[in-house]
Each structure stands twice: as structure tokens, then as C-alpha cells.
Design a protein around this motif. Structure first.
Motif, PDB file in Angstrom:
ATOM      1  N   PRO A 193      55.298   6.009 -48.638  1.00 10.22           N
ATOM      2  CA  PRO A 193      55.216   6.957 -47.520  1.00 10.22           C
ATOM      3  C   PRO A 193      55.918   6.395 -46.292  1.00 10.22           C
ATOM      4  O   PRO A 193      56.120   5.184 -46.177  1.00 10.22           O
ATOM      5  CB  PRO A 193      53.703   7.076 -47.274  1.00 10.22           C
ATOM      6  CG  PRO A 193      53.172   5.738 -47.705  1.00 10.22           C
ATOM      7  CD  PRO A 193      53.989   5.366 -48.914  1.00 10.22           C
ATOM      8  N   LYS A 194      56.250   7.261 -45.360  1.00  5.56           N
ATOM      9  CA  LYS A 194      56.893   6.820 -44.128  1.00  5.56           C
ATOM     10  C   LYS A 194      55.853   6.672 -43.022  1.00  5.56           C
ATOM     11  O   LYS A 194      54.969   7.521 -42.872  1.00  5.56           O
ATOM     12  CB  LYS A 194      57.981   7.805 -43.714  1.00  5.56           C
ATOM     13  CG  LYS A 194      59.167   7.819 -44.662  1.00  5.56           C
ATOM     14  CD  LYS A 194      60.334   8.608 -44.095  1.00  5.56           C
ATOM     15  CE  LYS A 194      61.548   8.521 -45.017  1.00  5.56           C
ATOM     16  NZ  LYS A 194      62.739   9.198 -44.444  1.00  5.56           N
ATOM     17  N   ALA A 195      55.972   5.602 -42.261  1.00  3.26           N
ATOM     18  CA  ALA A 195      55.065   5.401 -41.130  1.00  3.26           C
ATOM     19  C   ALA A 195      55.418   6.381 -40.018  1.00  3.26           C
ATOM     20  O   ALA A 195      56.586   6.657 -39.757  1.00  3.26           O
ATOM     21  CB  ALA A 195      55.172   3.974 -40.615  1.00  3.26           C
ATOM     22  N   ILE A 196      54.386   6.925 -39.384  1.00  3.34           N
ATOM     23  CA  ILE A 196      54.622   7.876 -38.302  1.00  3.34           C
ATOM     24  C   ILE A 196      54.162   7.345 -36.947  1.00  3.34           C
ATOM     25  O   ILE A 196      54.641   7.804 -35.910  1.00  3.34           O
ATOM     26  CB  ILE A 196      53.943   9.233 -38.592  1.00  3.34           C
ATOM     27  CG1 ILE A 196      52.434   9.061 -38.842  1.00  3.34           C
ATOM     28  CG2 ILE A 196      54.607   9.902 -39.783  1.00  3.34           C
ATOM     29  CD1 ILE A 196      51.692  10.368 -39.028  1.00  3.34           C
ATOM     30  N   SER A 197      53.228   6.368 -36.936  1.00  2.49           N
ATOM     31  CA  SER A 197      52.805   5.798 -35.656  1.00  2.49           C
ATOM     32  C   SER A 197      52.249   4.401 -35.848  1.00  2.49           C
ATOM     33  O   SER A 197      51.726   4.060 -36.909  1.00  2.49           O
ATOM     34  CB  SER A 197      51.748   6.686 -34.978  1.00  2.49           C
ATOM     35  OG  SER A 197      50.529   6.656 -35.698  1.00  2.49           O
ATOM     36  N   VAL A 198      52.371   3.596 -34.787  1.00  3.96           N
ATOM     37  CA  VAL A 198      51.901   2.210 -34.810  1.00  3.96           C
ATOM     38  C   VAL A 198      51.271   1.877 -33.467  1.00  3.96           C
ATOM     39  O   VAL A 198      51.844   2.161 -32.408  1.00  3.96           O
ATOM     40  CB  VAL A 198      53.061   1.226 -35.088  1.00  3.96           C
ATOM     41  CG1 VAL A 198      52.595  -0.213 -34.933  1.00  3.96           C
ATOM     42  CG2 VAL A 198      53.647   1.448 -36.479  1.00  3.96           C
ATOM     43  N   THR A 199      50.099   1.269 -33.522  1.00  4.17           N
ATOM     44  CA  THR A 199      49.472   0.686 -32.337  1.00  4.17           C
ATOM     45  C   THR A 199      49.211  -0.778 -32.655  1.00  4.17           C
ATOM     46  O   THR A 199      48.532  -1.081 -33.643  1.00  4.17           O
ATOM     47  CB  THR A 199      48.153   1.380 -31.982  1.00  4.17           C
ATOM     48  OG1 THR A 199      48.396   2.779 -31.784  1.00  4.17           O
ATOM     49  CG2 THR A 199      47.553   0.785 -30.715  1.00  4.17           C
ATOM     50  N   ALA A 200      49.755  -1.691 -31.851  1.00  3.05           N
ATOM     51  CA  ALA A 200      49.720  -3.098 -32.235  1.00  3.05           C
ATOM     52  C   ALA A 200      49.533  -4.023 -31.044  1.00  3.05           C
ATOM     53  O   ALA A 200      49.778  -3.659 -29.895  1.00  3.05           O
ATOM     54  CB  ALA A 200      51.011  -3.460 -32.965  1.00  3.05           C
ATOM     55  N   SER A 201      49.090  -5.231 -31.362  1.00  2.00           N
ATOM     56  CA  SER A 201      49.018  -6.322 -30.382  1.00  2.00           C
ATOM     57  C   SER A 201      49.561  -7.581 -31.027  1.00  2.00           C
ATOM     58  O   SER A 201      49.323  -7.839 -32.210  1.00  2.00           O
ATOM     59  CB  SER A 201      47.571  -6.575 -29.952  1.00  2.00           C
ATOM     60  OG  SER A 201      47.015  -5.453 -29.293  1.00  2.00           O
ATOM     61  N   THR A 202      50.297  -8.362 -30.248  1.00  2.00           N
ATOM     62  CA  THR A 202      50.704  -9.693 -30.687  1.00  2.00           C
ATOM     63  C   THR A 202      50.206 -10.699 -29.661  1.00  2.00           C
ATOM     64  O   THR A 202      50.029 -10.378 -28.490  1.00  2.00           O
ATOM     65  CB  THR A 202      52.236  -9.820 -30.824  1.00  2.00           C
ATOM     66  OG1 THR A 202      52.856  -9.557 -29.564  1.00  2.00           O
ATOM     67  CG2 THR A 202      52.773  -8.849 -31.876  1.00  2.00           C
ATOM     68  N   PHE A 203      49.996 -11.944 -30.104  1.00  2.00           N
ATOM     69  CA  PHE A 203      49.441 -12.983 -29.244  1.00  2.00           C
ATOM     70  C   PHE A 203      50.246 -14.271 -29.394  1.00  2.00           C
ATOM     71  O   PHE A 203      50.609 -14.656 -30.506  1.00  2.00           O
ATOM     72  CB  PHE A 203      47.975 -13.252 -29.606  1.00  2.00           C
ATOM     73  CG  PHE A 203      47.127 -12.006 -29.628  1.00  2.00           C
ATOM     74  CD1 PHE A 203      46.550 -11.511 -28.474  1.00  2.00           C
ATOM     75  CD2 PHE A 203      46.927 -11.318 -30.823  1.00  2.00           C
ATOM     76  CE1 PHE A 203      45.779 -10.352 -28.492  1.00  2.00           C
ATOM     77  CE2 PHE A 203      46.154 -10.168 -30.855  1.00  2.00           C
ATOM     78  CZ  PHE A 203      45.581  -9.680 -29.692  1.00  2.00           C
ATOM     79  N   ASN A 204      50.508 -14.912 -28.263  1.00  2.00           N
ATOM     80  CA  ASN A 204      51.184 -16.204 -28.272  1.00  2.00           C
ATOM     81  C   ASN A 204      50.444 -17.119 -27.310  1.00  2.00           C
ATOM     82  O   ASN A 204      50.877 -17.348 -26.181  1.00  2.00           O
ATOM     83  CB  ASN A 204      52.652 -16.055 -27.876  1.00  2.00           C
ATOM     84  CG  ASN A 204      53.446 -17.321 -28.113  1.00  2.00           C
ATOM     85  OD1 ASN A 204      52.878 -18.370 -28.413  1.00  2.00           O
ATOM     86  ND2 ASN A 204      54.760 -17.245 -27.980  1.00  2.00           N
ATOM     87  N   LEU A 205      49.302 -17.600 -27.779  1.00  2.00           N
ATOM     88  CA  LEU A 205      48.394 -18.355 -26.912  1.00  2.00           C
ATOM     89  C   LEU A 205      48.136 -19.778 -27.391  1.00  2.00           C
ATOM     90  O   LEU A 205      47.744 -20.633 -26.605  1.00  2.00           O
ATOM     91  CB  LEU A 205      47.047 -17.623 -26.817  1.00  2.00           C
ATOM     92  CG  LEU A 205      47.094 -16.204 -26.248  1.00  2.00           C
ATOM     93  CD1 LEU A 205      45.739 -15.519 -26.452  1.00  2.00           C
ATOM     94  CD2 LEU A 205      47.464 -16.233 -24.781  1.00  2.00           C
TER      95      LEU A 205
END
Length: 351
Positions: A193-205
């Protein structure tokens, strides 16, 4: 039957799995190896009995007898090298991720179409026996409608350093290195399937924690302590077939132990592919847990052997490519959206 003549571009650690797999096939000859480090390339050629050595891939691609190449370089080399190879009339097996971003990946695919050559992306996990069995079960409707999935690849301490942690060369950290496999598996298992939306967080701590003692760790060949990529990331990804995916990954995380998991939930049954393949369903009004017997097909050697055999089959016999470049484009759209959402703090809609 004439042998398929293959070249290796990039003599790093992942390339050894390609080369050793090619060497097991009677219908393949590994003709050349290229690496920017001449000494490394020469040692590699000696180890694998490869007759031609190059430090410039453009010179290697001038070999008319060369039919195909494996591109196993730093990520930032994937697109320019693959495009040059395709234009030179070579079939290409490019390691994951296909490129640094979706725009580059789309150019690779369009070039492959223009020149009529195979562009295969190294989604090697698709060739595992556990993947094959779970996909058969889903395709046969045994899970019913799959509506939710969870997957993650977490390392407590596992930033390889070197080019891996240099964003200019790698494109990112564990998202683009580890997450690429896990997200691809969810797509592949469920009919892409094709992705339609993304909610994300990345961390560099947390950084690289180079002074940690008492545990083993993989280091890149060009290891240093420079690091400008994420420690870990998490994302909620929605697909056009109704599946919602929760995804997480890390190279460095204050957790008890490394963890690899992939779980699917359907309206008839659920399944887990990692760390072991299991099915969860109802039978005679009782909940049941079923663990299939799979005695082989899980090692790196096995899945790379299967991937390389398939690539050669595509070239020699015109087999339909299991891992076409188009799949790499769709994955790069998701990875782009993860990094964009993390940067902006907002949901990203994928068009």
C-alpha cells in the motif's frame, strides 16, 4: 548458457555478502571490483579472485563485457553510481536505501526505464522464509483485514560511526539504516500500500557514547566519533488500504536490551514475524498461539543468496523483479516524510 559478468562497486562490509553469493553461482563471474580506497580494492580482489580492480567507477563501467553491478557504497553514492551504470547499459542491484531522498530515487527509476535495464533495490529481508510464510498467510486471507501494525528495531548502543553517522554521506541515522527494512516489510507483506500521512519525532540527545565498556559493538571501516544524525525515532504512518503503523527505531537508547519486533493485527487473526514467527487466532472458541516449524532460511547468508539468485534470474531469464526500484521510491517518500514531520512538528501528507 553464457555467464552473467558482474562488478562490485564499493568494497565495504555489506559487499562481501553480495560477492560471496555471486561466487556460489555457476552462471555468474565476478569480473571487477571498485573502491575509492585502492589498497582495500586490491585486497578484496585478491581475497575473492577478481581479475580487474578500479578506483573510479566510471572507468569500470566502460567494460563492455560487464552485464551488471552491485552498488554497495555509502548511501550518497547510490543514485549517481546507479544512474551512471544504467546509462552504461548495466543492470543494477543497489543496496538499501535506494537513494538519499525520493527525488533521487525517482530519477534512478526513470533512467532504468529509459535504458531498459533492471534496477533492483536491496530489500533483502523479503527473501527470508519467515517473510515468505507470513506473506502467504496474509495473501490467503488467514489474518482477514489487517488494520494495525507495530514494528521496531531498537539498539541500546549501536551507532557504527564513520559514514553511517555523517548525514551528508548517509542521509540519516537509524531511520534510514534500520527502519528502511522494517517499514518495507510492513508494506510488502500487505500488498505494498502507499503511505498517505506521517507524524514523526526524531531525537539526537545521547550522542555515540564512545566510552561505554563491557559490550560488543559493530564499527564501520572508517570509524570516527563525528555524529550529526538521530539517536532514535518514532512515527505513526497511515496507508491507503486502512493500515496504521506504529514504528520506532534507535541506535542509542537508554533501554534494557536490543529489540526487534514486527506485529500485525487482523480481524481474523494476528501474527508476529519478529523475534519469532507466530500466529494468534481463535479456534473452537479458544484463543490459540501457533508457532510454525521453520528450520532454515533466517540467516544473512541465506537471504543474500536468495536475493542474488533472484537478481541473476531477472537478468538471465527475464523473471519479474521482486524488489523493483519503484518500491524503493515509495519507501523513500515515507522516510522523507518522517524527517520532514520531525523537523516541522506537524503531520506530513504524502501526495
Amino acid at each position: 548458457m553464457n555467464k552473467v559478468k558482474v562488478g562490485i562497486i564499493g568494497a565495504g562490509s555489506i559487499s562481501t555478502l553480495h560477492t560471496s553469493s555471486y561466487k556460489k553461482l555457476d552462471n555468474v563471474e565476478v569480473l571487477a571490483v571498485c573502491d575509492i580506497n585502492k589498497e582495500r580494492a586490491e585486497e578484496y580482489a585478491k581475497k575473492y579472485d577478481i581479475p580487474h580492480v578500479f578506483t573510479d567507477y566510471n572507468e569500470m563501467l566502460k567494460m563492455e563485457e560487464l552485464d551488471a553491478v552491485s552498488v554497495t557504497t555509502w548511501n550518497n553514492g547510490h543514485a549517481p553510481i546507479s544512474i551512471a551504470a544504467l546509462k552504461a547499459g548495466k543492470h543494477v542491484l543497489c543496496e538499501k536505501p535506494l537513494a538519499l531522498n525520493a527525488k533521487e530515487a525517482e530519477e534512478m527509476v526513470s533512467t532504468a526505464k529509459e535504458y531498459g535495464k533492471t534496477l533492483m533495490v536491496g530489500f533483502v529481508r523479503r527473501f527470508g522464509q519467515n517473510t515468505k510464510m507470513l506473506k502467504e498467510s496474509i495473501d490467503n486471507g488467514e489474518l482477514g483485514k489487517v488494520y494495525y501494525a507495530k514494528t521496531g528495531c531498537l539498539r541500546r548502543w549501536g551507532n557504527p560511526g564513520g559514514w553511517f553517522s555523517d548525514k551528508k554521506r548517509s542521509g540519516g541515522g537509524p531511520v534510514i539504516d534500520l527502519g528502511v527494512h522494517m517499514i518495507d516489510l510492513i508494506r510488502y507483506l500487505n500488498g505494498k500500500p502507499k503511505a498517505i500521512s506521517v507524524t514523526a519525532s526524531t531525537f539526537n540527545l545521547l550522542g555515540m557514547k564512545p566510552d561505554v565498556k563491557g559490550v560488543n559493538k559493530y564499527y564501520s571501516a572508517d570509524y570516527d566519533s563525528f555524529n550529526d544524525v538521530e539517536d532514535c525515532a518514532t512515527a505513526l504512518i497511515k496507508f491507503d488500504n486502512g493500515i496504521t503503523l506504529f514504528f520506532e527505531t534507535s541506535w542509542v537508547l537508554n533501554t534494557k536490551q536490543d529489540e526487534l519486533y514486527l506485529k500485525l493485527y487482523g480481524d481474523k487473526a494476528g501474527a508476529q514475524m519478529e523475534p519469532t514467527l507466530e500466529f494468534y487466532e481463535e479456534k473452537n472458541n479458544y484463543f490459540t498461539n501457533v508457532e510454525p516449524v521453520l528450520n532454515a532460511g533466517g540467516s544473512f547468508d541465506y537471504i543474500f543468496n536468495e536475493e542474488i539468485k533472484h537478481f541473476i534470474d531477472c537478468i538471465q531469464n527475464g523473471a519479474e523483479c521482486l524488489n523493483p526500484g519503484e518500491d524503493g521510491v515509495e519507501l523513500m517518500k515515507i522516510l522523507d516524510a518522517i524527517y520532514e514531520s520531525a523537523k516541522t512538528g506537524h503531520e506530513v501528507i504524502i501526495k
